[in-house]
Design a protein around this motif. Structure first.
Motif, PDB file in Angstrom:
ATOM      1  N   CYS A 127       0.835  -1.364  -0.046  1.00  9.69           N
ATOM      2  CA  CYS A 127      -0.088   0.164   0.014  1.00  9.69           C
ATOM      3  C   CYS A 127       0.813   1.090   0.058  1.00  9.69           C
ATOM      4  N   GLY A 128       0.355   2.194  -0.413  1.00  6.57           N
ATOM      5  CA  GLY A 128       1.002   3.717  -0.335  1.00  6.57           C
ATOM      6  C   GLY A 128       0.304   4.462   0.922  1.00  6.57           C
ATOM      7  N   SER A 129       1.419   5.017   1.830  1.00  6.49           N
ATOM      8  CA  SER A 129       1.243   5.737   2.960  1.00  6.49           C
ATOM      9  C   SER A 129       0.510   7.099   2.616  1.00  6.49           C
ATOM     10  N   TYR A 130      -0.372   7.670   3.256  1.00  4.17           N
ATOM     11  CA  TYR A 130      -1.167   8.748   3.125  1.00  4.17           C
ATOM     12  C   TYR A 130      -0.962   9.553   4.175  1.00  4.17           C
ATOM     13  N   GLN A 131      -0.099   9.394   5.164  1.00  5.63           N
ATOM     14  CA  GLN A 131       0.102   9.915   6.527  1.00  5.63           C
ATOM     15  C   GLN A 131       1.567   9.984   7.134  1.00  5.63           C
ATOM     16  N   PRO A 132       2.098  11.153   7.498  1.00  2.00           N
ATOM     17  CA  PRO A 132       3.351  11.137   7.990  1.00  2.00           C
ATOM     18  C   PRO A 132       3.853   9.988   8.952  1.00  2.00           C
ATOM     19  N   GLN A 133       2.898   9.825   9.853  1.00  2.00           N
ATOM     20  CA  GLN A 133       3.210   8.800  10.906  1.00  2.00           C
ATOM     21  C   GLN A 133       3.384   7.342  10.378  1.00  2.00           C
ATOM     22  N   VAL A 134       2.531   7.031   9.482  1.00  2.00           N
ATOM     23  CA  VAL A 134       2.472   5.696   8.772  1.00  2.00           C
ATOM     24  C   VAL A 134       3.677   5.572   7.970  1.00  2.00           C
ATOM     25  N   LYS A 135       4.814   5.029   8.264  1.00  2.00           N
ATOM     26  CA  LYS A 135       5.936   5.354   7.549  1.00  2.00           C
ATOM     27  C   LYS A 135       6.369   3.941   6.732  1.00  2.00           C
ATOM     28  N   ILE A 136       7.256   4.222   5.898  1.00  2.00           N
ATOM     29  CA  ILE A 136       7.572   3.028   4.851  1.00  2.00           C
ATOM     30  C   ILE A 136       8.054   1.893   5.574  1.00  2.00           C
ATOM     31  N   ARG A 137       7.415   0.791   5.039  1.00  2.00           N
ATOM     32  CA  ARG A 137       7.804  -0.674   5.645  1.00  2.00           C
ATOM     33  C   ARG A 137       6.907  -0.660   7.022  1.00  2.00           C
ATOM     34  N   ASP A 138       6.135   0.138   7.348  1.00  2.00           N
ATOM     35  CA  ASP A 138       5.312  -0.171   8.565  1.00  2.00           C
ATOM     36  C   ASP A 138       4.207  -0.866   8.035  1.00  2.00           C
ATOM     37  N   LEU A 139       3.254  -1.769   8.939  1.00  2.00           N
ATOM     38  CA  LEU A 139       2.145  -2.618   8.501  1.00  2.00           C
ATOM     39  C   LEU A 139       0.900  -1.635   8.765  1.00  2.00           C
ATOM     40  N   VAL A 140      -0.102  -1.743   7.783  1.00  2.00           N
ATOM     41  CA  VAL A 140      -1.348  -1.145   8.075  1.00  2.00           C
ATOM     42  C   VAL A 140      -2.296  -2.343   8.038  1.00  2.00           C
ATOM     43  N   LEU A 141      -3.170  -2.256   9.236  1.00  2.00           N
ATOM     44  CA  LEU A 141      -4.230  -3.306   9.356  1.00  2.00           C
ATOM     45  C   LEU A 141      -5.541  -2.639   8.893  1.00  2.00           C
ATOM     46  N   ALA A 142      -6.221  -2.992   7.921  1.00  2.00           N
ATOM     47  CA  ALA A 142      -7.325  -2.175   7.459  1.00  2.00           C
ATOM     48  C   ALA A 142      -8.481  -2.525   8.314  1.00  2.00           C
ATOM     49  N   GLN A 143      -8.982  -1.431   9.253  1.00  2.00           N
ATOM     50  CA  GLN A 143      -9.921  -1.663   9.985  1.00  2.00           C
ATOM     51  C   GLN A 143     -11.602  -1.666   9.145  1.00  2.00           C
ATOM     52  N   ALA A 144     -11.250  -0.590   8.012  1.00  2.00           N
ATOM     53  CA  ALA A 144     -12.361  -0.514   7.188  1.00  2.00           C
ATOM     54  C   ALA A 144     -11.645   0.245   5.726  1.00  2.00           C
ATOM     55  N   ALA A 145     -12.392  -0.364   4.814  1.00  2.00           N
ATOM     56  CA  ALA A 145     -11.972   0.226   3.376  1.00  2.00           C
ATOM     57  C   ALA A 145     -12.852   1.046   2.686  1.00  2.00           C
ATOM     58  N   CYS A 146     -12.515   2.432   2.670  1.00  2.00           N
ATOM     59  CA  CYS A 146     -13.180   3.467   1.469  1.00  2.00           C
ATOM     60  C   CYS A 146     -12.948   2.920   0.313  1.00  2.00           C
ATOM     61  N   THR A 147     -13.927   3.134  -0.602  1.00  2.00           N
ATOM     62  CA  THR A 147     -13.402   2.826  -1.952  1.00  2.00           C
ATOM     63  C   THR A 147     -14.236   4.004  -3.080  1.00  2.00           C
ATOM     64  N   ASP A 148     -13.552   4.223  -4.253  1.00  2.00           N
ATOM     65  CA  ASP A 148     -14.095   5.092  -5.237  1.00  2.00           C
ATOM     66  C   ASP A 148     -14.785   3.955  -6.252  1.00  2.00           C
ATOM     67  N   SER A 149     -14.796   2.732  -5.990  1.00  2.00           N
ATOM     68  CA  SER A 149     -15.310   1.901  -6.958  1.00  2.00           C
ATOM     69  C   SER A 149     -16.724   1.945  -6.870  1.00  2.00           C
ATOM     70  N   ASN A 150     -17.454   1.571  -7.914  1.00  2.00           N
ATOM     71  CA  ASN A 150     -18.999   1.492  -7.763  1.00  2.00           C
ATOM     72  C   ASN A 150     -19.603   0.183  -7.137  1.00  2.00           C
ATOM     73  N   ILE A 151     -18.786  -0.681  -6.942  1.00  2.00           N
ATOM     74  CA  ILE A 151     -19.365  -2.072  -6.579  1.00  2.00           C
ATOM     75  C   ILE A 151     -20.706  -1.800  -5.478  1.00  2.00           C
ATOM     76  N   ASN A 152     -20.755  -1.102  -4.709  1.00  2.00           N
ATOM     77  CA  ASN A 152     -21.571  -0.962  -3.445  1.00  2.00           C
ATOM     78  C   ASN A 152     -22.737   0.129  -3.859  1.00  2.00           C
ATOM     79  N   ASN A 153     -22.336   1.035  -4.926  1.00  2.00           N
ATOM     80  CA  ASN A 153     -23.283   1.878  -5.467  1.00  2.00           C
ATOM     81  C   ASN A 153     -24.400   1.339  -6.141  1.00  2.00           C
ATOM     82  N   LEU A 154     -23.763   0.234  -7.052  1.00  2.00           N
ATOM     83  CA  LEU A 154     -24.857  -0.701  -7.689  1.00  2.00           C
ATOM     84  C   LEU A 154     -25.515  -1.604  -6.850  1.00  2.00           C
ATOM     85  N   ARG A 155     -25.248  -1.916  -5.719  1.00  2.00           N
ATOM     86  CA  ARG A 155     -26.077  -2.604  -4.870  1.00  2.00           C
ATOM     87  C   ARG A 155     -26.887  -1.806  -3.823  1.00  2.00           C
TER      88      ARG A 155
END
Ligand SMILES: O=P(O)(O)O[C@H]1O[C@H](CO)[C@@H](O)[C@H]1O
Ligand SMILES: O=c1cc[nH]c(=O)[nH]1
Length: 236
Positions: A91-119
């Motif tokens: 993944c690509g980090s959006y935040q200064p405190q989330v540093k290169i090589r750190d782990l990100v555990l995705a509690q939730a996932a926003c999206t710009d995909s249309n998958i759920n707009n269709l539903r």
């Protein structure tokens, strides 16, 4: 076999790790699993099943992006009966405190995909991780001394954007990082009542413009797999 996976029913374990890159699936099988057998080569989307600490685990490449990933995830759940699905990706980090090589555990996932707009039409569905898996992954990371950030991410339909500052809109709302599949995974897990989590390694940084080298990616990538396996198997 299902449409895109050539394994027989029963050949794939109830717990599956899901890297986007099929060669990462092979790497995981070779370095983390014992007695791994290849269960899929269709379209070069490699999949393997072996054991980890005595328990059966599969690893299946998903390709890049929600549409590709949802094909494999749907078949794993609906045809092969998989119950615990953990994405292991970059993944690509959006935040200064989330540093290169750190782990990100995705509690939730926003999206710009249309998958759920269709539903869901004009209403919004919030794709979220399985809490048990998330908690166990966080504890596993803490116990191993790995830096892991828990929070919201963006699953984007585009890797290349016209506006390099576009990420700041998401960053202002606390989104930690961007990747391209987790929202599809979480949505299908919710639909089918199975467990899902996304564990990502920061491979590049949108704020600092840092990037990992191939060798660095391999080292930190190992942390991500260890955490995913610990979470999956502790929960079984
Ligand atoms: O490293 P993987 O798992 O492929 O994940 C990330 O990398 C790809 C883009 O390079 C997308 O699939 C994105 O989600
Ligand atoms: O989707 C992705 C994955 C890694 N880094 C990014 O910037 N985007």
């Amino acid at each position: 076999m299902s449409v895109h996976i050539s394994a027989k029913k029963g050949d794939i374990a109830p717990t599956v790790l899901l890297p986007g890159d099929p060669l990462r699936a092979q790497y995981i099988a070779e370095h983390f699993l014992e007695g791994a057998q290849q269960h899929n080569t269709v379209r070069g989307m490699l999949g393997f099943t072996g054991t980890y600490q005595g328990q059966r685990v599969s690893v299946q490449g998903t390709g890049m992006g929600i549409p590709s990933a949802m094909i494999y995830i749907s078949e794993l759940i609906e045809f092969y009966g998989c119950q615990t699905l953990i994405r292991v990706g970059s993944c690509g980090s959006y935040q200064p405190q989330v540093k290169i090589r750190d782990l990100v555990l995705a509690q939730a996932a926003c999206t710009d995909s249309n998958i759920n707009n269709l539903r869901f039409g004009p209403a919004n569905f919030a794709p979220i991780a399985d809490f048990d898996l998330l908690l166990r992954a966080y504890r596993a990371a803490q116990e191993s001394g790995f830096t892991a950030h828990v929070g919201n991410i963006l699953s984007s339909d585009t890797f290349y954007t016209d506006d390099p500052a576009e990420y700041q809109r998401w960053a202002r709302f606390g989104v930690l990082a961007v990747e391209m599949e987790a929202a599809g995974l979480y949505t299908l897990a919710a639909k089918h009542g199975v467990r899902a989590l996304g564990v990502m390694t920061v491979s590049d940084h949108l704020v600092t413009k840092e990037e990992t080298t191939a060798e660095e990616r391999q080292t930190s990538f190992g942390q991500m797999v260890e955490v995913a396996l610990a979470a999956a198997l502790a929960a079984d």
